[in-house]
Design an enzyme around this catalytic site. Structure first.
Site, PDB file in Angstrom:
ATOM      1  CG  ASN A   9      -1.680   1.247   1.445  1.00 33.16           C
ATOM      2  OD1 ASN A   9      -1.782   2.069   0.524  1.00 33.16           O
ATOM      3  ND2 ASN A   9      -2.243   1.426   2.633  1.00 33.16           N
ATOM      4  CE  LYS A  11       0.237   3.393   4.788  1.00 36.25           C
ATOM      5  NZ  LYS A  11       0.088   3.538   6.211  1.00 36.25           N
ATOM      6  CG  HIS A  96      -5.851   1.818   5.308  1.00 34.94           C
ATOM      7  ND1 HIS A  96      -5.392   2.779   6.173  1.00 34.94           N
ATOM      8  CD2 HIS A  96      -4.821   0.960   5.097  1.00 34.94           C
ATOM      9  CE1 HIS A  96      -4.121   2.513   6.469  1.00 34.94           C
ATOM     10  NE2 HIS A  96      -3.745   1.414   5.831  1.00 34.94           N
ATOM     11  CD  GLU A  98      -2.848   5.464   6.759  1.00 34.51           C
ATOM     12  OE1 GLU A  98      -2.863   5.522   5.508  1.00 34.51           O
ATOM     13  OE2 GLU A  98      -1.900   4.981   7.404  1.00 34.51           O
ATOM     14  CD  GLU A 168      -3.438  -2.630   7.396  1.00 27.95           C
ATOM     15  OE1 GLU A 168      -2.396  -2.921   6.796  1.00 27.95           O
ATOM     16  OE2 GLU A 168      -4.017  -1.542   7.262  1.00 27.95           O
ATOM     17  N   GLY A 174       2.500   2.126  10.703  1.00 36.21           N
ATOM     18  CA  GLY A 174       3.455   3.222  10.545  1.00 36.21           C
ATOM     19  C   GLY A 174       4.180   3.603  11.820  1.00 36.21           C
ATOM     20  CB  SER A 214       5.332  -1.871  11.911  1.00 32.93           C
ATOM     21  OG  SER A 214       4.911  -0.528  12.141  1.00 32.93           O
TER      22      SER A 214
HETATM   23  C1  PEP Z   1      -0.818   0.093   6.117  1.00 32.22           C
HETATM   24  O1  PEP Z   1      -1.036   1.291   6.164  1.00 32.22           O
HETATM   25  O2  PEP Z   1      -1.609  -0.655   5.519  1.00 32.22           O
HETATM   26  C2  PEP Z   1       0.369  -0.409   6.785  1.00 32.22           C
HETATM   27  C3  PEP Z   1       0.378  -1.652   7.152  1.00 32.22           C
HETATM   28  O3  PEP Z   1       1.385   0.482   7.004  1.00 32.22           O
HETATM   29  P1  PEP Z   1       2.839   0.173   7.646  1.00 32.22           P
HETATM   30  O4  PEP Z   1       3.339  -1.105   7.039  1.00 32.22           O
HETATM   31  O5  PEP Z   1       3.672   1.356   7.278  1.00 32.22           O
HETATM   32  O6  PEP Z   1       2.638   0.041   9.112  1.00 32.22           O
END
Ligand code: PEP
Length: 258
Positions: A9, A11, A96, A98, A168, A174, A214
């Site tokens: 992703n 973003k 998601h 976000e 998630e 992040g 992460s």
């Molecule tokens: C995400 O936003 O889907 C995600 C998993 O981000 P990150 O790997 O940066 O934590």
């Protein structure tokens, strides 16, 4: 047997030029590792077509990061499912955290998007996950249940083949903090159990549940190796070949034994 799936992703990151070169790097790697694992990249919408071209004949699939549920029409700024398919998308990320947090997306809106995408045969990566406050208040399962019930409302069992879930935990996205293997496995098992009750055990067994939060080269194998983890949704570490390719390789190695 569930096939491991690694999706990046991107973003609201990359430029046209870096998106194309990153896609080309992923395509070369996947030529080597396929057909053992599925890989997708989800660039920002303005770069979808260029990334599709850069992926060439490789087996890397293309995903979008958002879609609207309505048919094309007067919805300024939105992305119709048909348009995404028109430029070669096979996947769309929905739900998601976000989008829930910054754009006020509710379970009801996410549900409309899931139903619209899945019924038009656009694959859905449906994200669920609890906040840190939810986890600290021991509400993880309650939150997951609410998000799952909302997202799957009116989703017929026949559409499940179009949907992949991504667990998630919001506190892991992040942040560099990853769910421990025990936390991840427990949440994935809970989600699979919920699916078994809502649909049926064989359907739940077939459903892929990715972990996101992460994921990096040094924790990918451990997380994706867990019994109920079927791959990874990767944010930050999907933005550089040297970080993302080892995750794909880890999945390909696991696919031989898992
Ligand atoms: C995400 O936003 O889907 C995600 C998993 O981000 P990150 O790997 O940066 O934590």
């Amino acid at each position: 047997m569930r096939r491991l799936f690694v999706a990046g992703n991107w973003k609201m990151n990359t430029t046209l030029s870096s998106a194309k070169s990153l896609a080309a790097e992923v395509a070369v790697e996947v030529q080597k590792t396929q057909p053992r694992v599925d890989v997708a990249v989800c660039p920002p919408a303005p770069y979808l077509l260029a990334v599709k071209e850069a992926l060439g004949d490789s087996k890397v699939s293309l995903g979008a990061q958002n879609a609207y549920f309505a048919s094309p029409g007067a919805y300024t700024g939105e992305l119709a499912i048909e348009m995404l398919q028109d430029v070669g998308c096979q996947w769309v990320i929905l739900g998601h955290s976000e989008r829930r947090q910054h754009f006020g997306e509710t379970d009801d809106l996410i549900n409309k998007k899931i139903v619209a995408a899945a019924s038009r045969e656009l694959g859905v990566i449906f994200c669920v996950g609890e906040s840190l406050a939810d986890r600290q208040a021991n509400k993880t399962e309650q939150v997951l249940e609410t998000q799952l019930a909302g997202g799957f409302a009116g989703v017929d069992v026949g559409l499940l083949g179009q949907i992949v879930i991504a667990y998630e935990p919001v506190w892991a996205i992040g942040t560099g903090v990853t769910a421990s293997p025990d936390q991840a496995q427990a949440a994935h098992l809970f989600i699979r159990g919920w699916l078994a009750k809502r649909y049926n055990p064989p359907a739940a067994e077939e459903m892929r549940i990715l972990y996101g939060g992460s994921v990096k080269a040094d924790n990918a194998a451990e997380l994706m190796g867990l019994a109920d983890v079927d791959g990874a949704l990767v944010g930050g570490a999907s933005l550089k070949g040297e970080l993302f390719l080892p995750i794909i390789r880890a999945a390909a190695t696991l696919a031989e034994t898992k």
